[in-house]
Write an enzyme that holds these catalytic residues in place. Sequence first.
Site, PDB file in Angstrom:
ATOM      1  N   VAL A   1       0.840  -1.200   0.000  1.00 43.87           N
ATOM      2  CA  VAL A   1       0.000   0.000   0.000  1.00 43.87           C
ATOM      3  C   VAL A   1       0.870   1.244   0.000  1.00 43.87           C
ATOM      4  O   VAL A   1       2.079   1.170   0.182  1.00 43.87           O
ATOM      5  CB  VAL A   1      -0.967   0.031   1.209  1.00 43.87           C
ATOM      6  CG1 VAL A   1      -2.062  -0.999   1.045  1.00 43.87           C
ATOM      7  CG2 VAL A   1      -0.230  -0.189   2.502  1.00 43.87           C
ATOM      8  N   CYS A   2       0.213   2.364  -0.172  1.00 44.95           N
ATOM      9  CA  CYS A   2       0.866   3.666  -0.232  1.00 44.95           C
ATOM     10  C   CYS A   2       1.807   3.860   0.960  1.00 44.95           C
ATOM     11  O   CYS A   2       1.399   3.556   2.078  1.00 44.95           O
ATOM     12  CB  CYS A   2      -0.210   4.752  -0.223  1.00 44.95           C
ATOM     13  SG  CYS A   2       0.430   6.413  -0.132  1.00 44.95           S
ATOM     14  N   PRO A   3       3.012   4.346   0.804  1.00 47.39           N
ATOM     15  CA  PRO A   3       3.644   4.803  -0.442  1.00 47.39           C
ATOM     16  C   PRO A   3       4.540   3.750  -1.103  1.00 47.39           C
ATOM     17  O   PRO A   3       5.338   4.085  -1.965  1.00 47.39           O
ATOM     18  CB  PRO A   3       4.495   5.971   0.045  1.00 47.39           C
ATOM     19  CG  PRO A   3       4.993   5.498   1.375  1.00 47.39           C
ATOM     20  CD  PRO A   3       3.889   4.625   1.952  1.00 47.39           C
ATOM     21  N   GLN A   4       4.418   2.494  -0.688  1.00 45.76           N
ATOM     22  CA  GLN A   4       5.354   1.452  -1.144  1.00 45.76           C
ATOM     23  C   GLN A   4       5.496   1.314  -2.661  1.00 45.76           C
ATOM     24  O   GLN A   4       6.621   1.295  -3.158  1.00 45.76           O
ATOM     25  CB  GLN A   4       4.965   0.095  -0.531  1.00 45.76           C
ATOM     26  CG  GLN A   4       5.832  -0.449   0.559  1.00 45.76           C
ATOM     27  CD  GLN A   4       7.187   0.155   0.703  1.00 45.76           C
ATOM     28  OE1 GLN A   4       7.352   1.217   1.291  1.00 45.76           O
ATOM     29  NE2 GLN A   4       8.187  -0.488   0.158  1.00 45.76           N
TER      30      GLN A   4
END
Lengths: 154, 75
Positions: free
Chosen positions: B13-16
């Site tokens: 998930v964000c920011p991955q």
Amino acid sequence: MGKASIIVFSGDLDKAMAALTVATGAAASGMDVTLFSTFWGLNVIKKGGAWKGEGFMGKMFNVMARGGDAIGPSRLNMLGMGRWLMKRMMKKKNVRLPREMIKDAKELGVTFLACEMSMRVMGVRKEDLIPVDDVVGVATYVQEASKADITLFI
Amino acid sequence: MESDVKLDSRGMVCPQPIVELAKQRRKMDSGKIIELWADDEGAKRDVPAWCEQTGNEFLGSEPDDTFVRYFARTV
């Protein structure tokens, strides 16, 4: 590509995540990013363990103001139960913990600065923190922020 | 679409996904195509936004059964 300057004032898990998400996201998008940790925000960049701080009062204070993995959410912490639950939910949903995000941020070139005045007030020594790029005062912040396209206070 | 590198950010998930994209970009020359596999809803707007912000070229996306393939050309 621009510049982002973020003051990390809060030492809460959720707010630290917001600051670190913007920092890594901006760095990943090619921005030059600086994080200024001050007051409770120093907890976000503290190393683990309890016995930190300058002198007896500093040690007493930093036992209460623990950092690193010990930081909890800004609401519903309930003596650490909220922290435990939130971290479990984060792990389950594959959301990275602050210490992992700090690693990413460093890899992407984010600059970590610590505020000297609040370190003195709270008895925090440089060696109590993860390696920071520098310990600075307000003039450095003003210089950085005046050139920034994004400025945030979290 | 043919790609030079495949990057799997499914389950992240964000920011991955954006962080992985940026790390990969740094290892590559210009004119190559990165294919990113993502299943987070945010990627739909985040991948083109990242491309615009970093000056890389967004080439489009192709939906698969449980995820979306995003294509970007390094500039």
